[in-house]
Design an enzyme around this catalytic site. Structure first.
Site, mmCIF file in Angstrom:
data_model
loop_
_atom_site.group_PDB
_atom_site.id
_atom_site.type_symbol
_atom_site.label_atom_id
_atom_site.label_comp_id
_atom_site.label_asym_id
_atom_site.label_seq_id
_atom_site.Cartn_x
_atom_site.Cartn_y
_atom_site.Cartn_z
ATOM 1 N N CYS A 83 0.842 -1.195 0.000
ATOM 2 C CA CYS A 83 0.000 0.000 0.000
ATOM 3 C C CYS A 83 0.886 1.257 0.000
ATOM 4 C CB CYS A 83 -1.000 -0.020 1.152
ATOM 5 S SG CYS A 83 -2.351 1.186 0.922
ATOM 6 N N HIS A 187 -3.839 -4.613 -0.366
ATOM 7 C CA HIS A 187 -3.426 -5.202 0.911
ATOM 8 C C HIS A 187 -3.532 -6.725 0.839
ATOM 9 C CE1 HIS A 187 -3.118 -1.638 3.549
ATOM 10 N NE2 HIS A 187 -4.061 -1.127 2.783
ATOM 11 N N GLU A 189 -2.669 -8.770 3.075
ATOM 12 C CA GLU A 189 -3.067 -9.272 4.399
ATOM 13 C C GLU A 189 -4.562 -9.122 4.651
ATOM 14 O OE1 GLU A 189 -2.514 -4.899 5.204
ATOM 15 O OE2 GLU A 189 -1.682 -6.399 3.842
#
Length: 206
Positions: A83, A187, A189
């Site tokens: 990001c 992202h 994650e």
């Protein structure tokens, strides 16, 4: 196979614990730290980032993170930016008319997306680069989670870098793979199984 040793760089920005958990989920041994020696010597370094470009650069410089990244890249040691951690790898970021200096690993600027709805938030497909290691084994309709208002919208770096694009009214770089230096605008994650697969691909290459 021995688990790969990964450091998530703690410079006061980013979803540090969620990044740690996501990497542990795919079998990495993960430490969240600002320690220079650990960050330099780990098998892989992840540079997260949330918020404003300039604030991230201020935090990064405060721990010498810009030189850690530069030294790892020069030594051919893998780095993954996520990001705003991708954005600060470029030379400049322009927010609210103010230009800030980035790490300068890649030339060019990060600028505001010219779209009627900002931020670009939610799940989106990407146009993965042919031969990509990060997106190996992932289908073309795989979606990743984005939340951002700014992005690199052109590439001025090495011609042999692998570029993955996405669109939110305008085209922007969703990921770059350039030797030891990789980055994603989305992202991983927060991207469920797709993000886990991408992180597993990165960890496998360490």
């Amino acid at each position: 196979m021995t688990a790969r040793d990964v450091v998530v760089l703690d410079y006061g920005s980013g979803n540090l614990r969620s990044a740690q958990r996501a990497l542990e989920r795919v079998g990495a041994e993960v430490e969240v730290t600002a320690d220079r020696d650990r960050a330099l010597n780990a098998d892989g370094l992840v540079v997260p980032g949330v918020g404003a470009f300039e604030a991230c650069m201020t935090g990064l410089r405060a721990i010498g993170g810009d030189t850690i990244i530069a030294d790892r890249v020069a030594a051919g040691r893998p780095v993954l930016g996520v990001c705003v951690g991708m954005q600060i790898l470029f030379a400049r970021g322009v927010e609210f008319g103010v230009e800030s200096q980035g790490c300068g690993q890649w030339p060019g600027s990060v600028t505001r997306l010219d779209a009627p709805v900002i931020p670009h938030m939610g799940w989106n497909v990407v146009d993965a680069a042919p031969g990509s290691a990060l997106f190996k084994g992932l289908d073309a309709d795989t979606r990743f989670y984005f939340v951002h208002s700014y992005a690199a919208q052109a590439w001025e770096g090495a011609p042999d870098a692998l570029l993955t694009w996405a669109s939110h009214h305008v085209r922007f770089l969703a990921a770059v793979e350039d030797g030891p230096l990789s980055a994603t605008q989305f992202h991983p994650e927060k991207s469920g199984d797709a993000g886990a697969a991408l992180l597993a691909n990165w960890v496998e290459g360490l």
